[in-house]
Scaffold this active site. Structure first.
Site, PDB file in Angstrom:
ATOM      1  CG  ASP A  28      -2.031   0.985   1.141  1.00 56.39           C
ATOM      2  OD1 ASP A  28      -2.321   1.457   0.022  1.00 56.39           O
ATOM      3  OD2 ASP A  28      -2.614   1.307   2.184  1.00 56.39           O
ATOM      4  CG  ASN A  76      -7.493  -2.363  -6.124  1.00 55.88           C
ATOM      5  OD1 ASN A  76      -6.536  -3.080  -5.888  1.00 55.88           O
ATOM      6  ND2 ASN A  76      -7.923  -1.457  -5.243  1.00 55.88           N
TER       7      ASN A  76
HETATM    8  C1  FPP Z   1      -2.078   0.128  -3.312  1.00 56.34           C
HETATM    9  O1  FPP Z   1      -1.564   1.428  -3.208  1.00 56.34           O
HETATM   10  C2  FPP Z   1      -1.442  -0.530  -4.439  1.00 56.34           C
HETATM   11  C3  FPP Z   1      -2.098  -1.093  -5.478  1.00 56.34           C
HETATM   12  C4  FPP Z   1      -3.563  -1.118  -5.611  1.00 56.34           C
HETATM   13  C5  FPP Z   1      -1.335  -1.693  -6.586  1.00 56.34           C
HETATM   14  C6  FPP Z   1      -0.205  -2.574  -6.134  1.00 56.34           C
HETATM   15  C7  FPP Z   1       0.531  -2.989  -7.313  1.00 56.34           C
HETATM   16  C8  FPP Z   1       1.874  -3.015  -7.398  1.00 56.34           C
HETATM   17  C9  FPP Z   1       2.783  -2.680  -6.288  1.00 56.34           C
HETATM   18  C10 FPP Z   1       2.483  -3.493  -8.651  1.00 56.34           C
HETATM   19  C11 FPP Z   1       2.887  -4.915  -8.444  1.00 56.34           C
HETATM   20  C12 FPP Z   1       3.144  -5.533  -9.701  1.00 56.34           C
HETATM   21  C13 FPP Z   1       3.048  -6.844  -9.913  1.00 56.34           C
HETATM   22  C14 FPP Z   1       3.290  -7.354 -11.243  1.00 56.34           C
HETATM   23  C15 FPP Z   1       2.672  -7.814  -8.881  1.00 56.34           C
HETATM   24  P1  FPP Z   1      -2.545   2.672  -3.454  1.00 56.34           P
HETATM   25  O2  FPP Z   1      -2.570   2.968  -4.920  1.00 56.34           O
HETATM   26  O3  FPP Z   1      -3.864   2.377  -2.859  1.00 56.34           O
HETATM   27  O4  FPP Z   1      -1.793   3.794  -2.691  1.00 56.34           O
HETATM   28  P2  FPP Z   1      -2.479   5.023  -1.933  1.00 56.34           P
HETATM   29  O5  FPP Z   1      -3.225   4.433  -0.763  1.00 56.34           O
HETATM   30  O6  FPP Z   1      -1.317   5.836  -1.507  1.00 56.34           O
HETATM   31  O7  FPP Z   1      -3.379   5.718  -2.909  1.00 56.34           O
END
Ligand code: FPP
Length: 249
Positions: A28, A76
């Site tokens: 996250d 998501n």
């Molecule tokens: C949550 O952070 C993250 C995600 C929804 C995406 C996670 C994906 C990756 C780290 C890429 C991984 C790649 C592979 C191929 C497995 P957020 O976007 O909710 O962050 P925020 O809370 O700061 O908005």
């Protein structure tokens, strides 16, 4: 519970403790990481994907047997279309490289979640990654994509209900093991430790059934792209300090 143990000196090293067999990570904070730098959210996801590779390899190198990462939840899809598209592109380009990348670490790559919602191209890459790594002997990496803990339990229930309908078993025969055996993680140990950077005190539909007795380590001041190998080790040491009782005394 948030922890401030990063400021204190290590009292023990990894060699002195029993490692968790299975670690789960909620990756996250990518969006906030990008925002802090005045970058688009997709730049945060790119940085998050890079770090995912680093941390995955480190888990394998230190002897973790199972790692489950939360890459995309069933919820998501509600994000803006261009962010979802950017994530799908990132998964595609990442999975093309992963086939080679995890070979040296002997990592078995598995995907948990409903794959049918992805494009045929992405589904083919998922299949290729699973097939070409299936005979490896090292750490099992579960990538949770279009995964939701509730959705997983509903699917397990449907499969069990079918067996009742077919009169193979009665409702009274159903055990906890039957439910575990019908989850995506069937045959794997439950996660011992679940790590969540970025200071959110939520489970977010991650491994709901499997995490009944997991130890949580939530990091207040770190966003996923900045989560380092040293922090991972500190989380494991924090886990080793916990007194797990599983409901006993
Ligand atoms: C949550 O952070 C993250 C995600 C929804 C995406 C996670 C994906 C990756 C780290 C890429 C991984 C790649 C592979 C191929 C497995 P957020 O976007 O909710 O962050 P925020 O809370 O700061 O908005």
């Amino acid at each position: 519970m948030a922890i401030g143990f990063f400021k204190s000196k290590k009292d023990k090293g990894l060699e002195d403790v029993i490692l968790p067999e299975h670690i789960g990570i909620i990756m996250d904070g990518n969006g906030r990481w990008a925002q802090k730098r005045g970058l688009p959210r997709k730049a945060g996801h790119r940085a998050g994907a890079k770090n995912f590779r680093t941390i995955t390899k480190h888990c394998a190198n230190i002897g973790i047997k199972y790692l489950t990462v939360y890459a995309f939840s069933t919820e998501n899809w509600k994000r803006p279309k261009d962010e979802v598209n950017a994530l799908m592109e990132l998964f595609k380009s990442y999975l093309e490289e992963a086939i080679r990348d995890f070979k040296d670490e002997d990592i078995v790559v598995r995907f948990i979640g409903d794959k049918t919602a992805f494009s045929p191209e992405l589904q083919a890459l998922i299949k290729e990654n699973e097939e070409c790594s299936a005979d490896r002997k090292g750490m099992v990496l579960n990538i949770a994509m279009n995964y939701g803990g509730r959705d997983e339990i509903v699917r397990a229930m449907r499969r069990i209900a079918e067996r009742v309908e077919n009169k193979e078993i009665t409702a009274g025969d159903i055990t906890e093991n039957d439910i575990s055996d019908n989850l995506y993680t069937a045959g794997q140990p439950d996660p011992d430790l679940i790590i969540r950077p970025s200071g959110e005190y939520r489970i977010s539909n991650f491994l709901l059934w499997q995490s009944a007795y997991s130890e949580y380590v939530i990091l207040d001041d770190v966003l996923w792209p900045d989560f380092s190998k040293d922090m991972l080790e500190q989380c494991i040491l924090e886990y080793a300090r916990r007194n797990r009782r599983f409901g006993s005394v």
